[in-house]
Scaffold this motif. Structure first.
Motif, PDB file in Angstrom:
ATOM      1  N   TYR A  23       0.806  -1.330  -0.125  1.00  0.00           N
ATOM      2  CA  TYR A  23       0.149   0.093  -0.080  1.00  0.00           C
ATOM      3  C   TYR A  23       0.875   1.235   0.036  1.00  0.00           C
ATOM      4  O   TYR A  23       2.019   1.294   0.808  1.00  0.00           O
ATOM      5  N   CYS A  24       0.518   2.351  -0.802  1.00  0.00           N
ATOM      6  CA  CYS A  24       1.014   3.450  -0.711  1.00  0.00           C
ATOM      7  C   CYS A  24       0.187   4.726  -1.386  1.00  0.00           C
ATOM      8  O   CYS A  24      -0.806   4.186  -1.781  1.00  0.00           O
ATOM      9  N   THR A  25       0.526   5.961  -1.528  1.00  0.00           N
ATOM     10  CA  THR A  25      -0.123   6.801  -2.026  1.00  0.00           C
ATOM     11  C   THR A  25      -0.060   6.801  -3.562  1.00  0.00           C
ATOM     12  O   THR A  25       0.495   6.241  -3.911  1.00  0.00           O
ATOM     13  N   GLU A  26      -1.044   7.468  -4.170  1.00  0.00           N
ATOM     14  CA  GLU A  26      -1.042   7.224  -5.423  1.00  0.00           C
ATOM     15  C   GLU A  26       0.105   7.973  -6.185  1.00  0.00           C
ATOM     16  O   GLU A  26       0.669   7.137  -7.172  1.00  0.00           O
ATOM     17  N   ALA A  27       0.579   9.187  -5.890  1.00  0.00           N
ATOM     18  CA  ALA A  27       1.937   9.622  -6.445  1.00  0.00           C
ATOM     19  C   ALA A  27       3.398   8.779  -6.074  1.00  0.00           C
ATOM     20  O   ALA A  27       3.944   8.556  -6.889  1.00  0.00           O
ATOM     21  N   SER A  28       3.046   8.039  -4.725  1.00  0.00           N
ATOM     22  CA  SER A  28       4.309   7.296  -4.468  1.00  0.00           C
ATOM     23  C   SER A  28       4.430   6.107  -5.250  1.00  0.00           C
ATOM     24  O   SER A  28       5.357   5.643  -5.503  1.00  0.00           O
ATOM     25  N   SER A  29       3.159   5.622  -5.679  1.00  0.00           N
ATOM     26  CA  SER A  29       3.121   4.317  -6.469  1.00  0.00           C
ATOM     27  C   SER A  29       3.848   4.649  -7.739  1.00  0.00           C
ATOM     28  O   SER A  29       4.894   3.577  -8.240  1.00  0.00           O
ATOM     29  N   GLU A  30       3.943   5.749  -8.471  1.00  0.00           N
ATOM     30  CA  GLU A  30       4.703   6.250  -9.585  1.00  0.00           C
ATOM     31  C   GLU A  30       5.944   6.446  -9.272  1.00  0.00           C
ATOM     32  O   GLU A  30       6.837   6.023 -10.409  1.00  0.00           O
ATOM     33  N   LEU A  31       6.299   7.226  -8.215  1.00  0.00           N
ATOM     34  CA  LEU A  31       7.671   7.406  -7.757  1.00  0.00           C
ATOM     35  C   LEU A  31       8.397   6.112  -7.478  1.00  0.00           C
ATOM     36  O   LEU A  31       9.692   5.956  -7.900  1.00  0.00           O
ATOM     37  N   ILE A  32       7.950   5.190  -6.963  1.00  0.00           N
ATOM     38  CA  ILE A  32       8.306   4.077  -6.529  1.00  0.00           C
ATOM     39  C   ILE A  32       8.763   3.402  -7.908  1.00  0.00           C
ATOM     40  O   ILE A  32      10.086   2.774  -7.941  1.00  0.00           O
ATOM     41  N   LYS A  33       8.132   3.269  -8.962  1.00  0.00           N
ATOM     42  CA  LYS A  33       8.589   2.395 -10.170  1.00  0.00           C
ATOM     43  C   LYS A  33       9.811   3.288 -10.719  1.00  0.00           C
ATOM     44  O   LYS A  33      10.741   2.538 -11.067  1.00  0.00           O
ATOM     45  N   ILE A  34       9.815   4.665 -10.905  1.00  0.00           N
ATOM     46  CA  ILE A  34      10.903   5.405 -11.362  1.00  0.00           C
ATOM     47  C   ILE A  34      12.193   5.020 -10.597  1.00  0.00           C
ATOM     48  O   ILE A  34      13.149   4.590 -11.122  1.00  0.00           O
ATOM     49  N   LEU A  35      11.895   4.942  -9.182  1.00  0.00           N
ATOM     50  CA  LEU A  35      13.165   5.035  -8.420  1.00  0.00           C
ATOM     51  C   LEU A  35      13.655   3.497  -8.261  1.00  0.00           C
ATOM     52  O   LEU A  35      14.831   3.215  -8.293  1.00  0.00           O
ATOM     53  N   LEU A  36      12.612   2.506  -8.057  1.00  0.00           N
ATOM     54  CA  LEU A  36      13.317   1.050  -8.174  1.00  0.00           C
ATOM     55  C   LEU A  36      13.843   0.708  -9.422  1.00  0.00           C
ATOM     56  O   LEU A  36      14.980   0.014  -9.443  1.00  0.00           O
ATOM     57  N   LEU A  37      13.444   1.187 -10.682  1.00  0.00           N
ATOM     58  CA  LEU A  37      13.994   0.864 -12.071  1.00  0.00           C
ATOM     59  C   LEU A  37      15.576   1.233 -12.104  1.00  0.00           C
ATOM     60  O   LEU A  37      16.230   0.654 -12.397  1.00  0.00           O
ATOM     61  N   ASP A  38      15.522   2.514 -11.427  1.00  0.00           N
ATOM     62  CA  ASP A  38      17.151   3.272 -11.470  1.00  0.00           C
ATOM     63  C   ASP A  38      17.937   2.456 -10.536  1.00  0.00           C
ATOM     64  O   ASP A  38      19.071   2.043 -10.851  1.00  0.00           O
TER      65      ASP A  38
END
Length: 343
Positions: free
Chosen positions: A85-100
């Protein structure tokens, strides 16, 4: 009602935040961070998770920085299959940061293999880009200020923390047979007068409070960044120089872009090209346009009236664009991640 808390990180160190909440019939994790910094800390990322992962039923994330989410690919790789579970914006930021992060892990392992400085014959990454992508289907985005149930006895509510886009103070309400317990995790907290993000929400009551204390031993200086930044830029241009600003991709870059826009609008610096030369920073900046209700700016502003969408601002995402800046002559401002700026 027995509630047991185990500190699996974020204690004795400011990284690797992981708090295991055990209600007996239900166990869940608050944050799932990567240990960073000293070698002895980083080596802890390779330790096996200290419980059978089939018993871990959920993860709650406060915000998307790697010291709070960077262990998620490792958790999933070891067998975790529950909701995150995370906030909506965090969900997209998590994808960016984990891929990097996955890409960097792969590159570091390959570099160690080529240079032969690893203790291992065949050094492996902590996790790969593919491992990072395996996290995405488990992400469950939730809005701010709306309670949601993760178990019949557990409700969670996210409140603005003012730290980065999507960052949340997290209230967890646990219902027992005859009483309730309010657990509050501050996550990382921002300042009350940030020009972009909403200030941290005041939480009126908590039975147990976990509070971020990384900077708890100091007082934030009262500076006027707009004036100092404007002065430095004018001085540089007066000397015939070109301004290069190294900046963290998430949070800091957006603040810099905001101040640059305001300085130009007020005529305190000339309207010159601003090159944002960092793919991750570009992706993070565009999320501010996608999640316009999560911060104090509004995406409804017309072009040339928005700090992240105006005539002077140019997004450079391709390598050849970045290389072309080496030949640029004239007044300009380049904002880049520190590694890109070094290059």
């Amino acid at each position: 009602m027995d509630v047991t808390v185990k500190f699996l990180g974020g204690a004795g160190s400011v990284t690797g935040s992981k708090y295991l909440i055990d209600l007996g019939e239900f166990e869940f994790l608050v944050d799932c961070g990567l240990f960073q910094g000293r070698r002895e800390l980083r080596e802890r990322n390779w330790d096996k998770f200290p419980m059978p992962l089939e018993q871990l039923e959920a993860v709650i994330i406060t915000h998307a920085h790697l010291d709070h989410v960077g262990y998620l690919p490792r958790l999933v790789k070891q067998g975790f299959k529950g909701p995150i579970y995370c906030t909506e914006a965090s969900s997209e930021l998590i994808k960016i940061l984990l891929l990097d992060s996955g890409k960097l892990q792969e590159e570091e392992a390959e570099f160690a293999r080529k240079k032969g400085y690893s203790r291992h014959d065949d050094p492996q990454p902590l996790y790969t880009v593919e491992d990072a992508e395996a996290v995405f289907p488990l992400l469950v985005p939730k809005p701010f200020d709306q309670a949601f149930e993760i178990h019949p006895k557990v409700k969670v509510t996210y409140f603005h923390a003012g730290h980065i886009l999507g960052a949340a103070i997290t209230k967890i309400l646990i219902k027992g047979d005859s009483q309730e317990k309010r657990l509050v995790f501050s996550g990382d907290l921002g300042r009350f007068h940030d020009p972009l993000l909403f200030p941290p929400t005041l939480i009126p009551k908590a039975d147990i409070l976990w509070i971020e204390s990384t900077y708890g031993d100091r007082i934030a200086p009262k500076v006027k960044p707009e004036e100092e930044l404007g002065s430095a830029i004018r001085d540089t241009f007066d000397r015939g120089g070109l301004v290069i600003i190294p900046s963290f991709a998430v949070g800091r870059t957006q603040l810099v872009l905001y101040y640059l826009f305001k300085l130009m609008e007020k005529g305190k610096i000339p309207k010159v090209p601003i090159f944002l030369d960092s793919p991750m920073a570009i992706d993070a900046t565009k999320l501010y346009l996608d999640f316009s209700t999560d911060h104090q700016l509004t995406a409804a502003l017309e072009e040339d009236q928005h700090p992240f969408n105006h005539r002077q601002l140019r997004y450079f995402q391709k390598q050849e664009q970045s290389v072309s800046l080496n030949e640029y002559r004239g007044n300009a401002i380049i904002v880049s991640a520190s590694g890109m700026a070094t290059g």
